[in-house]
Enzyme design. Structure first.
Site, PDB file in Angstrom:
ATOM      1  N   GLU A  95      14.151 -29.429 -12.778  1.00 29.54           N
ATOM      2  CA  GLU A  95      12.727 -29.162 -12.535  1.00 29.54           C
ATOM      3  C   GLU A  95      11.991 -30.419 -12.078  1.00 29.54           C
ATOM      4  O   GLU A  95      11.094 -30.353 -11.233  1.00 29.54           O
ATOM      5  CB  GLU A  95      12.077 -28.589 -13.799  1.00 29.54           C
ATOM      6  CG  GLU A  95      12.667 -27.250 -14.247  1.00 29.54           C
ATOM      7  CD  GLU A  95      13.863 -27.403 -15.174  1.00 29.54           C
ATOM      8  OE1 GLU A  95      14.391 -26.364 -15.621  1.00 29.54           O
ATOM      9  OE2 GLU A  95      14.278 -28.553 -15.450  1.00 29.54           O
ATOM     10  N   TYR A 107      26.721 -33.420 -20.015  1.00 29.53           N
ATOM     11  CA  TYR A 107      25.404 -33.500 -20.641  1.00 29.53           C
ATOM     12  C   TYR A 107      25.465 -34.014 -22.077  1.00 29.53           C
ATOM     13  O   TYR A 107      26.386 -33.690 -22.824  1.00 29.53           O
ATOM     14  CB  TYR A 107      24.747 -32.119 -20.651  1.00 29.53           C
ATOM     15  CG  TYR A 107      24.516 -31.537 -19.277  1.00 29.53           C
ATOM     16  CD1 TYR A 107      23.449 -31.946 -18.496  1.00 29.53           C
ATOM     17  CD2 TYR A 107      25.382 -30.568 -18.764  1.00 29.53           C
ATOM     18  CE1 TYR A 107      23.245 -31.430 -17.240  1.00 29.53           C
ATOM     19  CE2 TYR A 107      25.189 -30.042 -17.500  1.00 29.53           C
ATOM     20  CZ  TYR A 107      24.119 -30.473 -16.744  1.00 29.53           C
ATOM     21  OH  TYR A 107      23.925 -29.961 -15.493  1.00 29.53           O
ATOM     22  N   ARG A 166      22.642 -33.689 -24.668  1.00 29.03           N
ATOM     23  CA  ARG A 166      21.297 -33.157 -24.872  1.00 29.03           C
ATOM     24  C   ARG A 166      21.050 -32.790 -26.333  1.00 29.03           C
ATOM     25  O   ARG A 166      20.112 -32.060 -26.630  1.00 29.03           O
ATOM     26  CB  ARG A 166      21.107 -31.900 -24.023  1.00 29.03           C
ATOM     27  CG  ARG A 166      20.519 -32.160 -22.642  1.00 29.03           C
ATOM     28  CD  ARG A 166      20.336 -30.852 -21.902  1.00 29.03           C
ATOM     29  NE  ARG A 166      19.441 -30.962 -20.782  1.00 29.03           N
ATOM     30  CZ  ARG A 166      19.703 -30.515 -19.557  1.00 29.03           C
ATOM     31  NH1 ARG A 166      20.862 -29.951 -19.303  1.00 29.03           N
ATOM     32  NH2 ARG A 166      18.818 -30.625 -18.591  1.00 29.03           N
ATOM     33  N   GLY A 225      25.247 -23.433   0.670  1.00 22.40           N
ATOM     34  CA  GLY A 225      25.729 -24.761   1.037  1.00 22.40           C
ATOM     35  C   GLY A 225      25.938 -24.956   2.521  1.00 22.40           C
ATOM     36  O   GLY A 225      25.042 -24.714   3.334  1.00 22.40           O
ATOM     37  N   ALA A 226      27.152 -25.388   2.885  1.00 22.40           N
ATOM     38  CA  ALA A 226      27.471 -25.687   4.277  1.00 22.40           C
ATOM     39  C   ALA A 226      27.470 -24.452   5.169  1.00 22.40           C
ATOM     40  O   ALA A 226      27.510 -24.568   6.400  1.00 22.40           O
ATOM     41  CB  ALA A 226      28.829 -26.376   4.361  1.00 22.40           C
ATOM     42  N   GLY A 271      24.936 -22.403   5.219  1.00 25.30           N
ATOM     43  CA  GLY A 271      23.546 -22.089   5.503  1.00 25.30           C
ATOM     44  C   GLY A 271      22.906 -21.267   4.400  1.00 25.30           C
ATOM     45  O   GLY A 271      23.353 -21.270   3.255  1.00 25.30           O
ATOM     46  N   ALA A 323      20.852 -31.125  -4.403  1.00 27.88           N
ATOM     47  CA  ALA A 323      20.595 -30.489  -3.103  1.00 27.88           C
ATOM     48  C   ALA A 323      19.886 -29.148  -3.265  1.00 27.88           C
ATOM     49  O   ALA A 323      18.980 -28.805  -2.498  1.00 27.88           O
ATOM     50  CB  ALA A 323      21.902 -30.310  -2.339  1.00 27.88           C
ATOM     51  N   ASP A 377      17.895 -28.257  -5.726  1.00 27.37           N
ATOM     52  CA  ASP A 377      16.507 -28.504  -6.124  1.00 27.37           C
ATOM     53  C   ASP A 377      15.672 -28.887  -4.907  1.00 27.37           C
ATOM     54  O   ASP A 377      14.527 -28.459  -4.765  1.00 27.37           O
ATOM     55  CB  ASP A 377      16.447 -29.630  -7.164  1.00 27.37           C
ATOM     56  CG  ASP A 377      17.358 -29.369  -8.352  1.00 27.37           C
ATOM     57  OD1 ASP A 377      17.490 -28.201  -8.757  1.00 27.37           O
ATOM     58  OD2 ASP A 377      17.939 -30.342  -8.875  1.00 27.37           O
TER      59      ASP A 377
END
Length: 318
Positions: free
Chosen positions: A39, A107, A109, A230-231, A233, A258, A260
């Site tokens: 975010e 992570y 967290r 992704g690649a 489109g 990418a 985000d």
């Protein structure tokens, strides 16, 4: 091109440890300290494109928390509703990056500062002047009670007539697919813009055929059903019609962030009245540029950087 539109997003901020070398994490000995979080990356992306960004979060009242707070503020993000909490360490993650730019995230967290947030902390005054609310599945995955916080956000959005965009952003290290599905089914009826990866929606719906996607959009009355691939489109289903746009060819070094960035580009284009294909084009461009720089948000472009890129304009810099 400037914008007077404003977004609000809600979620965790993390210190991201970026590896100095590619390959399995167990062989990496040096890391660079960076800032991340789905975010927060989105908020930074929107801010760099010219939108006003408001971020609602909780950070640890520690050195890492101050790093993230000051970084976000330096990016022009409204941090009025970001609080530093005693007794809760700021979250961390360590990235593993392969030679092709793909990777994994590990992570840390436990006792996330986000655990201190309650539904009562979400108040109507936070949403004054906001044009789009953006949420992701990452916040939902941190703790089961976060669904009640998100519902509070969604009810306020519905009452105020503010569109909601949602990225499932599946983190199956954080919760099971069954838990994710149950939460998403409660969220989808409120969503105006769904921004999802093709692999994610296949896991969520257990079917990624066009028929399944169209049925989902109709069932939950999702106005814009965006598929990121992704690649290959991306495409969007809106008003019963599919629109597609091919990806930009780049040499990726780090694909984290990418999606985000794509979300930020799409929401910017949506708010500024771009056509469906123009939204996809700008979003594809932002996402592509993110992958060319190491780090979660370092590659997020300013508008004056992404527009020449998608127009294939070449300048002279010397």
């Amino acid at each position: 091109m400037s914008s007077n539109f404003s977004i609000l997003t809600l979620g965790d901020g993390l210190i991201t440890m970026n590896p100095a070398d590619t390959g399995p994490l167990r062989f990496v000995t040096n890391f660079s300290r960076k800032v991340g979080g789905a975010e927060l990356n989105f908020a930074i992306g929107c801010s760099r494109l010219g939108l006003k960004s408001k971020w609602v979060s909780r950070l640890g009242n520690d050195e890492f928390g101050r790093v993230i707070y000051n970084f976000a503020r330096g990016e022009g993000i409204d941090v009025t509703n970001v609080e530093l909490m005693d007794g809760y360490p700021t979250s961390l993650n360590f990235k593993e990056i392969q030679e092709d730019g793909s990777g994994k995230t590990f992570y840390y967290r436990h006792q996330s500062p986000m655990l201190t947030m309650e539904p009562k902390d979400i108040t109507k005054d936070m949403f004054e002047g906001v044009d789009v609310i953006h949420l992701t599945g990452v916040f939902l995955s941190i703790n089961p009670k976060n669904i009640e916080i998100v519902k509070q956000v969604l009810e306020i959005a519905k009452e105020a007539g503010i569109p909601v965009s949602f990225d499932p952003n599946l983190r199956l290290k954080m919760w099971t697919i069954e838990e994710a599905r149950a939460a998403f089914m409660q969220i989808f009826p409120y969503v105006d813009i769904l921004l999802t990866g093709l692999d994610e929606i296949e896991l969520i719906l257990e079917d990624s055929s066009d028929e399944a996607l169209i049925d989902c959009a109709k069932r939950f009355q999702i106005n814009q059903f965006v598929i990121k691939d992704g690649a290959n489109g991306s495409r969007v289903l809106t008003d019963g019609t599919w629109y597609e746009k091919e990806a930009f060819k780049v040499n990726p070094v780090d694909t984290v962030g990418a999606g985000d960035g794509y979300d930020a580009g799409y929401i910017y284009a949506y708010l500024n009245g771009f056509s469906p294909q123009e939204r996809l084009e700008l979003a594809n461009g932002v996402g592509a540029l993110v992958t060319t720089v190491s780090g979660d948000n370092e590659g997020l472009p300013y508008l004056e950087e992404v527009l020449p890129f998608i127009r294939q304009e070449k300048g002279i810099e010397r």
